[in-house]
Design a protein around this motif. Sequence first.
Motif, mmCIF file in Angstrom:
data_model
loop_
_atom_site.group_PDB
_atom_site.id
_atom_site.type_symbol
_atom_site.label_atom_id
_atom_site.label_comp_id
_atom_site.label_asym_id
_atom_site.label_seq_id
_atom_site.Cartn_x
_atom_site.Cartn_y
_atom_site.Cartn_z
ATOM 1 N N LYS A 20 0.816 -1.314 0.385
ATOM 2 C CA LYS A 20 -0.069 0.143 0.070
ATOM 3 C C LYS A 20 1.085 1.247 0.082
ATOM 4 C CE LYS A 20 -4.228 -1.919 2.240
ATOM 5 N NZ LYS A 20 -5.205 -2.188 2.967
ATOM 6 N N ILE A 21 0.218 2.459 -1.034
ATOM 7 C CA ILE A 21 1.633 3.750 -0.918
ATOM 8 C C ILE A 21 0.796 4.556 -0.578
ATOM 9 C CG2 ILE A 21 2.643 4.871 -2.196
ATOM 10 C CD1 ILE A 21 4.107 2.628 -1.611
ATOM 11 N N LEU A 22 1.556 5.333 0.119
ATOM 12 C CA LEU A 22 -0.298 6.879 0.479
ATOM 13 C C LEU A 22 -0.421 7.437 -0.506
ATOM 14 C CD1 LEU A 22 2.049 7.655 3.920
ATOM 15 C CD2 LEU A 22 -0.281 7.406 3.670
ATOM 16 N N PRO A 23 -1.406 7.958 -0.534
ATOM 17 C CA PRO A 23 -1.509 8.723 -1.876
ATOM 18 C C PRO A 23 -1.308 10.034 -2.228
ATOM 19 C CG PRO A 23 -3.511 9.122 -0.392
ATOM 20 C CD PRO A 23 -2.617 7.942 -0.277
ATOM 21 N N GLN A 24 -0.699 10.598 -2.581
ATOM 22 C CA GLN A 24 0.049 12.183 -2.966
ATOM 23 C C GLN A 24 -0.728 13.341 -1.774
ATOM 24 O OE1 GLN A 24 3.091 12.691 -3.993
ATOM 25 N NE2 GLN A 24 3.327 14.277 -3.175
ATOM 26 N N GLN A 25 -1.598 13.170 -1.715
ATOM 27 C CA GLN A 25 -2.946 13.857 -1.437
ATOM 28 C C GLN A 25 -2.074 14.080 0.484
ATOM 29 O OE1 GLN A 25 -6.718 13.846 -1.165
ATOM 30 N NE2 GLN A 25 -7.477 15.619 0.185
ATOM 31 N N LYS A 26 -2.437 12.955 0.468
ATOM 32 C CA LYS A 26 -1.664 12.861 2.419
ATOM 33 C C LYS A 26 -0.300 13.603 2.812
ATOM 34 C CE LYS A 26 -4.722 10.021 4.222
ATOM 35 N NZ LYS A 26 -5.752 10.255 4.805
ATOM 36 N N ILE A 27 0.976 12.932 1.351
ATOM 37 C CA ILE A 27 2.128 13.585 1.572
ATOM 38 C C ILE A 27 1.965 15.246 1.521
ATOM 39 C CG2 ILE A 27 3.947 13.887 0.700
ATOM 40 C CD1 ILE A 27 3.629 10.799 1.707
ATOM 41 N N ASP A 28 1.509 15.742 0.788
ATOM 42 C CA ASP A 28 1.371 17.008 0.377
ATOM 43 C C ASP A 28 0.786 17.340 1.667
ATOM 44 O OD1 ASP A 28 2.293 16.905 -1.888
ATOM 45 O OD2 ASP A 28 -0.247 17.234 -2.672
ATOM 46 N N THR A 29 -0.275 17.210 2.766
ATOM 47 C CA THR A 29 -0.885 17.064 3.667
ATOM 48 C C THR A 29 0.062 17.345 4.565
ATOM 49 O OG1 THR A 29 -3.052 16.565 3.850
ATOM 50 C CG2 THR A 29 -2.413 16.772 5.819
ATOM 51 N N ASP A 72 9.492 -1.720 4.078
ATOM 52 C CA ASP A 72 8.081 -1.697 4.393
ATOM 53 C C ASP A 72 7.247 -0.544 4.077
ATOM 54 O OD1 ASP A 72 9.056 -4.361 3.677
ATOM 55 O OD2 ASP A 72 8.228 -4.526 5.696
ATOM 56 N N ALA A 73 7.455 0.406 4.795
ATOM 57 C CA ALA A 73 7.144 1.809 4.726
ATOM 58 C C ALA A 73 6.911 2.453 3.221
ATOM 59 C CB ALA A 73 7.442 2.543 5.970
ATOM 60 N N SER A 74 5.198 3.005 2.828
ATOM 61 C CA SER A 74 5.105 3.905 1.807
ATOM 62 C C SER A 74 6.191 4.703 1.528
ATOM 63 C CB SER A 74 3.526 3.776 1.917
ATOM 64 O OG SER A 74 3.950 5.274 0.909
ATOM 65 N N LEU A 179 16.528 12.869 13.069
ATOM 66 C CA LEU A 179 15.252 11.591 13.230
ATOM 67 C C LEU A 179 14.690 11.085 12.066
ATOM 68 C CD1 LEU A 179 12.840 14.189 15.866
ATOM 69 C CD2 LEU A 179 14.744 11.789 16.028
ATOM 70 N N VAL A 180 14.261 9.788 11.729
ATOM 71 C CA VAL A 180 13.425 9.218 11.208
ATOM 72 C C VAL A 180 11.697 8.608 11.639
ATOM 73 C CG1 VAL A 180 13.856 6.961 8.904
ATOM 74 C CG2 VAL A 180 16.094 8.059 10.451
ATOM 75 N N LEU A 181 10.899 8.897 10.077
ATOM 76 C CA LEU A 181 9.770 8.168 10.139
ATOM 77 C C LEU A 181 9.497 7.659 9.447
ATOM 78 C CD1 LEU A 181 6.872 8.554 12.425
ATOM 79 C CD2 LEU A 181 6.986 11.233 11.242
ATOM 80 N N PRO A 182 8.917 6.063 9.367
ATOM 81 C CA PRO A 182 8.796 5.497 7.826
ATOM 82 C C PRO A 182 6.729 5.716 7.665
ATOM 83 C CG PRO A 182 9.831 4.401 9.259
ATOM 84 C CD PRO A 182 9.588 5.150 9.828
ATOM 85 N N ILE A 183 6.440 6.076 7.613
ATOM 86 C CA ILE A 183 5.074 6.091 7.397
ATOM 87 C C ILE A 183 4.149 5.143 6.249
ATOM 88 C CG2 ILE A 183 5.028 8.809 8.144
ATOM 89 C CD1 ILE A 183 4.539 9.404 5.398
ATOM 90 N N GLY A 184 2.878 4.803 6.921
ATOM 91 C CA GLY A 184 2.197 4.447 5.407
ATOM 92 C C GLY A 184 0.867 3.427 5.919
ATOM 93 N N TYR A 185 0.914 2.385 5.773
ATOM 94 C CA TYR A 185 -0.201 1.691 6.397
ATOM 95 C C TYR A 185 -0.058 0.361 7.108
ATOM 96 C CZ TYR A 185 -2.773 5.033 2.725
ATOM 97 O OH TYR A 185 -3.506 6.421 2.128
ATOM 98 N N ARG A 186 -0.162 0.056 8.227
ATOM 99 C CA ARG A 186 -0.228 -0.997 9.055
ATOM 100 C C ARG A 186 -0.779 -2.240 8.445
ATOM 101 N NH1 ARG A 186 -4.128 0.561 13.807
ATOM 102 N NH2 ARG A 186 -2.980 2.701 13.564
ATOM 103 N N ALA A 187 0.302 -3.375 8.483
ATOM 104 C CA ALA A 187 0.256 -4.593 7.891
ATOM 105 C C ALA A 187 -1.550 -5.832 8.906
ATOM 106 C CB ALA A 187 0.996 -5.250 8.708
ATOM 107 N N LYS A 188 -1.764 -5.987 8.424
ATOM 108 C CA LYS A 188 -3.636 -7.089 9.291
ATOM 109 C C LYS A 188 -2.480 -7.623 9.837
ATOM 110 C CE LYS A 188 -6.973 -6.422 5.394
ATOM 111 N NZ LYS A 188 -7.669 -7.247 4.421
ATOM 112 N N ASP A 189 -0.967 -8.002 10.090
ATOM 113 C CA ASP A 189 -1.749 -8.706 10.928
ATOM 114 C C ASP A 189 -0.098 -8.181 12.105
ATOM 115 O OD1 ASP A 189 1.510 -8.804 9.053
ATOM 116 O OD2 ASP A 189 1.728 -11.104 8.961
ATOM 117 N N ASP A 190 0.217 -6.562 12.450
ATOM 118 C CA ASP A 190 1.016 -6.278 12.885
ATOM 119 C C ASP A 190 0.550 -6.154 14.509
ATOM 120 O OD1 ASP A 190 2.750 -4.844 14.162
ATOM 121 O OD2 ASP A 190 2.460 -3.137 13.497
ATOM 122 N N MET A 191 0.449 -7.302 15.661
ATOM 123 C CA MET A 191 -0.247 -8.351 16.724
ATOM 124 C C MET A 191 0.135 -6.764 17.549
ATOM 125 S SD MET A 191 2.643 -10.565 18.775
ATOM 126 C CE MET A 191 3.897 -9.718 18.825
#
Length: 209
Positions: A20-29, A72-74, A179-191
Amino acid sequence: MNIIDSLRWRYATKKFDNTKILPQQKIDTLTEAFNLTATSYGLQPLKLAIIKDKKLQRELTTHSWNQEQVADASHVLVFCIENMVGEAYIKKHFDNIKAIRNTPDEILDPFKEQLVDSFKNKPTEDISNWASKQAYLAMGNLLTVCAIEEIDACPMEGFIPEKYDELLHLNDLGLTSVLVLPIGYRAKDDMFSEFKKVRRSIEDTVITI
């Protein structure tokens, strides 16, 4: 969700869905929010590097203690500080104030000269530490924006700045990674996404005087 629900929803994501990749609109925000972050004196001694090249993300993982979130982050956001905050930098800031607000020199000059003198007398290490604090402010702001926008994120100090600087050619830009901040969408199996938040009680953390 209201903002408190959003903050309860967020957590330091341990596993991202790499499909999953974040849409550009989210990155712009996020970039706009970064630029609007409050900084000391309004000097903004920061820049934000946005990494979306998957091969590069994989390389950076090696220098992030093999934390797979980076690969793995977007996108991966790298918060950087300016290596030189001195007279030229400060004067450029005040030129920008004048251009935007049309503030007269007689009002700006006393504060400008005060800052120039103050920074001229500070050791380089002190200026670097001051700038790094501004990076933490910016990350805190973006973590809240991520929560509101339902963007998953994992704030990280666990990386080797010198290697990031080398791979991203940050030194050539007069920058140092902080500092580093990976961003994206959580995996369904991330407990970890199902774990209850562990926080001290408000009574233990807030003092009303």
